[in-house]
Scaffold this active site. Structure first.
Site, PDB file in Angstrom:
ATOM      1  N   ASP A  35      15.709  34.814  50.371  1.00 44.37           N
ATOM      2  CA  ASP A  35      15.454  34.482  51.772  1.00 44.37           C
ATOM      3  C   ASP A  35      13.960  34.622  52.015  1.00 44.37           C
ATOM      4  O   ASP A  35      13.218  35.097  51.159  1.00 44.37           O
ATOM      5  CB  ASP A  35      16.297  35.356  52.697  1.00 44.37           C
ATOM      6  CG  ASP A  35      15.849  36.790  52.699  1.00 44.37           C
ATOM      7  OD1 ASP A  35      14.884  37.111  51.996  1.00 44.37           O
ATOM      8  OD2 ASP A  35      16.470  37.606  53.399  1.00 44.37           O
ATOM      9  N   ASP A  57      26.411  33.950  52.442  1.00 45.19           N
ATOM     10  CA  ASP A  57      26.035  35.252  51.881  1.00 45.19           C
ATOM     11  C   ASP A  57      26.386  36.302  52.915  1.00 45.19           C
ATOM     12  O   ASP A  57      26.413  36.013  54.108  1.00 45.19           O
ATOM     13  CB  ASP A  57      24.526  35.331  51.606  1.00 45.19           C
ATOM     14  CG  ASP A  57      23.743  35.565  52.885  1.00 45.19           C
ATOM     15  OD1 ASP A  57      23.547  34.599  53.641  1.00 45.19           O
ATOM     16  OD2 ASP A  57      23.367  36.720  53.160  1.00 45.19           O
ATOM     17  N   CYS A  97      45.685  40.190  42.589  1.00 43.77           N
ATOM     18  CA  CYS A  97      44.337  40.254  42.037  1.00 43.77           C
ATOM     19  C   CYS A  97      44.375  40.793  40.612  1.00 43.77           C
ATOM     20  O   CYS A  97      45.087  41.746  40.320  1.00 43.77           O
ATOM     21  CB  CYS A  97      43.474  41.160  42.905  1.00 43.77           C
ATOM     22  SG  CYS A  97      41.767  41.247  42.352  1.00 43.77           S
ATOM     23  N   CYS A 109      41.399  41.608  39.004  1.00 37.44           N
ATOM     24  CA  CYS A 109      40.072  42.154  38.731  1.00 37.44           C
ATOM     25  C   CYS A 109      40.246  43.446  37.934  1.00 37.44           C
ATOM     26  O   CYS A 109      41.346  43.981  37.833  1.00 37.44           O
ATOM     27  CB  CYS A 109      39.300  42.402  40.026  1.00 37.44           C
ATOM     28  SG  CYS A 109      39.746  43.930  40.868  1.00 37.44           S
ATOM     29  N   CYS A 114      41.880  46.305  39.857  1.00 40.46           N
ATOM     30  CA  CYS A 114      43.316  46.162  40.074  1.00 40.46           C
ATOM     31  C   CYS A 114      44.098  46.306  38.769  1.00 40.46           C
ATOM     32  O   CYS A 114      45.201  46.848  38.760  1.00 40.46           O
ATOM     33  CB  CYS A 114      43.614  44.814  40.740  1.00 40.46           C
ATOM     34  SG  CYS A 114      43.084  44.796  42.460  1.00 40.46           S
ATOM     35  N   HIS A 160      36.310  44.951  43.340  1.00 37.31           N
ATOM     36  CA  HIS A 160      37.515  44.248  43.800  1.00 37.31           C
ATOM     37  C   HIS A 160      37.170  43.285  44.950  1.00 37.31           C
ATOM     38  O   HIS A 160      37.581  42.124  44.942  1.00 37.31           O
ATOM     39  CB  HIS A 160      38.596  45.233  44.244  1.00 37.31           C
ATOM     40  CG  HIS A 160      39.643  44.560  45.068  1.00 37.31           C
ATOM     41  ND1 HIS A 160      40.661  43.819  44.505  1.00 37.31           N
ATOM     42  CD2 HIS A 160      39.777  44.430  46.412  1.00 37.31           C
ATOM     43  CE1 HIS A 160      41.384  43.280  45.466  1.00 37.31           C
ATOM     44  NE2 HIS A 160      40.882  43.632  46.633  1.00 37.31           N
TER      45      HIS A 160
HETATM   46 ZN   LIG Z   1      41.256  43.499  42.507  1.00 38.96          ZN
END
Ligand SMILES: [Zn+2]
Length: 710
Positions: free
Chosen positions: A122, A295, A333, A335, A338, A364
């Site tokens: 930015d 963002d 999820c 990830c 998880c 996560h």
């Molecule tokens: Zn997750």
């Protein structure tokens, strides 16, 4: 893995100067080779891709914020596993520390932070806007002092580009002037004009650098200005265009409307970036309105507070509902968090303030954000976005539906729920309030106390925007909280302050002085004893107020004090307020605080400021008492079954200058007042009635040209 960005910088590039031939955005060659792959037929959503010096980006895309050349709590490896493709870094902060020399010597941000994907920087415009200290904006740029070492700096379009070139980002942003959402037309117009001149200077400063450059549409909440800004910037040879100056105090509806209005004006051939906006729902709505890039600090910031985003809404992992939960945070999820950890473990980490809890939740949340954007993109590509949108907009607004907040099942015995003349009252909707036994009156009977406090006092007074107003340290914002009760309104103001503090940084906040008036502390003491039923009291502040009569936020920027006694005797003991949250018991229970005399004393006390009074009452008697005291009176927002509340201003232009432009009572109200039973104050002698009538009929609110007042 780290590629020297300078290699990329040697790539051939065209379009160094703004030439008239380029001023046709449709045919223009840009540095990003932006290609729209598919447009939604029913909405403005689109799937696209573009090429940067460090690889391809598919849109819609979410860019995690790496303010200090790091996304808080994550490594570049965890970011990659979460699905991050492009990062945002912050020119202003990196200019002050480590400074341009470090980037020049060490080969730019990619090598410095070991990130080989694209980076967007930015321009520093937003940070300049948030700076409260020693900032001066003129044609040349913004002068300010470094918070690191106190040195003076000039951030100009040219120095911003120079810094972004030192950083070596793939996409640079042109310096812009951001103003608060509540800025007047004249203020916003001046900022737009300056932003446009700076946009042209930024393009010239970029020269033949292969780095892409985006312009930023400004215009606060003024539709004409937003349109004008988009029309101007789309004619310049930018590689993309951004919508700036949102998420600075406007309502969600305004944000959505302005986004749609601007994207309509932007060329289809360039990427569109909505700056700083990013709850999952905001992004879904943004894509619907034609935005490609987002963002926001929310995924890591909320992770720090123990909040997880899931496919069925938000979870607060701090809650003891998860103490024994072996489930994944989100069943959908996969990830690393998880896959490897239970809700119970993350709950424990969060409760123990362990850094790993923040990291795991951040990972996560980041994965959730990127998956959401991927799913949105896939739905657009298979021409199914609208149905995806319809389902998700419901799912994303849910909160912990499997473990809803429930008050304790067993009602406590009555004697424990009483103190003095007060008892705890449970509403049919499940929330708790305090009831005065003698009068039967319930504090905040209609909505949960903190909801009403937020809606009526905090949101309606646009408190966040006011805390971010550019003022000097000495110019503190003073709020009077008349009728402390169980501290719902005061705590709503404090939570708002703390939220701004976390989101914007305490350096950007105006000092806040909160003065509560109360003669009887039993309601607060009773509620504090049963804090499990009053979630707003789960904070140190109300307990300090009960104990010492004052509390100070750790930043020293917020002072809360209690003035105990009859409000009428305390009016002159407190500093002149900017905002008054007027919430004593109703006139039926406590008529002394609703008379023309008391309002006249308040009005006089506030003469040196443009003050605003917010109250839940919309009764004719209260409004006419305010008018008779000299206030200009407007209708406020409704809460629950109350269709109206009241806002009173000490100055004629108060309503006009207010960010929400509340409607001053007009002739229609006057006609109703003439017929009303409550036309005159009950204590008014018959012979004084003609005078009173004359006073109201000739109030400037009803006699001046309405265009001047509202
Ligand atoms: Zn997750």
């Amino acid at each position: 893995m780290s590629r020297d960005p300078k290699v990329g910088l040697e790539k051939d590039c065209s379009d160094p100067e703004i030439s008239p031939a380029e001023k046709s955005s449709g045919a223009r060659k840009t540095r990003l080779n932006f290609v729209v792959e598919r447009e939604c037929r029913e909405t403005n959503a689109r799937a696209a891709k573009f090429h940067t010096l460090h690889g391809e980006v598919e849109t819609p895309v979410f860019m995690p914020v790496g303010t200090q050349a790091t996304v808080k709590g994550q490594t570049v490896d965890t970011l990659k596993t979460a699905g991050t493709r492009i990062l945002l870094a912050n020119t202003y902060h990196l200019m002050l520390r480590p400074g341009p020399e470090v980037f020049k010597r060490l080969g730019g941000i990619h090598r410095f932070m070991n990130w080989d994907g694209p980076v967007l920087t930015d321009s520093g415009g937003f940070q300049i806007f948030s700076l409260r200290h020693s900032r001066e904006i003129n044609e040349e740029g913004a002068r300010f002092q470094s918070y690191v070492d106190g040195k003076p700096y000039l951030l100009s379009p040219e120095s911003s580009i120079e810094m972004q070139q030192a950083i070596g980002s793939d996409i640079m942003m042109a310096l812009d002037q951001c103003v608060v959402a509540s800025a007047s037309f004249a203020q916003a117009e001046a900022a737009v004009e300056l932003t446009h001149r700076w946009a042209e200077r930024s393009l010239r400063a970029r020269g033949d650098s292969p780095q892409a450059l985006f312009g930023i549409v400004q215009g606060a909440c003024h539709r004409d200005l937003r349109k004008r800004s988009a029309e101007f910037l789309r004619e310049l040879p930018f590689d993309g265009l951004a919508i700036g100056g949102l998420a600075v105090g406007e309502t969600q509806r305004e944000r959505y409307e302005l986004t749609a209005l601007v994207t309509e004006q932007l060329p289809k051939t360039l990427p569109r970036y909505l700056m700083g906006v990013g709850t999952p729902l905001d992004m879904l709505e943004g894509v619907h309105r034609g935005v490609d890039m987002f963002d926001c600090i929310i995924p890591s910031q909320l992770a720090q507070r123990g909040v997880a985003f899931t496919s069925h809404g938000k979870l607060r992992l701090r809650r003891s509902a998860y103490k024994f939960s072996e489930e994944r945070i989100d069943a959908r999820c996969d990830c690393r968090t998880c896959r490897q950890y239970s809700r119970a473990y993350v709950h424990h980490l969060v409760k123990s303030d362990e850094f790993l809890g923040w990291h795991l939740l951040g990972l996560h949340n980041m994965s959730f954000y990127h998956r959401l954007m991927r799913e949105i993109r896939e739905s657009i590509l298979r021409d199914d976005f609208l149905s995806y949108y319809e389902t998700q907009r419901l799912e994303l607004t849910r909160t912990d539906q499997d473990n809803p907040h429930r008050p304790p099942k067993k009602a406590r015995t009555v004697q424990h729920s009483r103190l003095g003349d007060y008892e705890i009252h449970k509403s049919p909707h499940g929330f708790f309030s305090i009831r005065q036994i003698s009068s039967g009156e319930v504090m905040h009977s209609v909505n949960a106390p903190s909801d009403e406090a937020n809606k009526l006092y905090v949101e309606q007074s646009c408190l966040p925007a006011r805390l971010l107003e550019q003022k000097t340290l000495a110019d503190e914002l003073v709020i009077w909280d008349v009728g402390l009760g169980a501290a719902s309104n005061a705590m709503a103001a404090i939570y708002c302050f703390e939220k701004c503090c976390v989101e914007e940084g305490e350096n950007t906040l105006r000092p806040l002085r909160l003065v509560s008036f109360e003669w009887d502390l039993d309601p607060l003491a009773l509620a504090a004893k049963h804090a499990s039923r009053f979630p707003h009291l789960r904070h140190r502040a109300p307990f300090k107020i009960l104990q010492d009569g004052r509390w100070q936020h750790e930043s020293s920027l917020l002072q809360w004090e209690l003035l105990q006694g009859d409000f009428r005797g305390l009016i002159d003991s407190a500093p002149v307020p900017d905002l008054i949250f007027y919430d004593p018991f109703s006139a039926k229970t406590n008529d002394a605080l609703w008379t023309g005399e008391i309002f006249a004393r308040l009005f006089e006390r506030c003469l040196t400021k443009s003050a605003e009074l917010y109250t839940y009452s919309a009764s004719t008697a209260v409004r006419v008492a305010l008018l008779s005291a000299g206030f200009f009176v407007a209708a406020g927002v409704g809460t629950g079954p109350k269709s109206d509340t009241t806002i009173a201003f000490t100055r004629a232009n108060g309503a006009k200058d207010h960010p929400l432009s509340p409607r001053l009572l007009g002739q229609e109200w006057l006609i109703r007042w003439r017929r009303s039973d409550a036309k005159f104050p009950t204590a008014l002698a018959n012979k004084a009635r003609a005078n009173f009538e004359n006073l109201i009929e000739s109030h400037r609110q009803f006699t001046d040209d309405p265009r001047k007042l509202c």
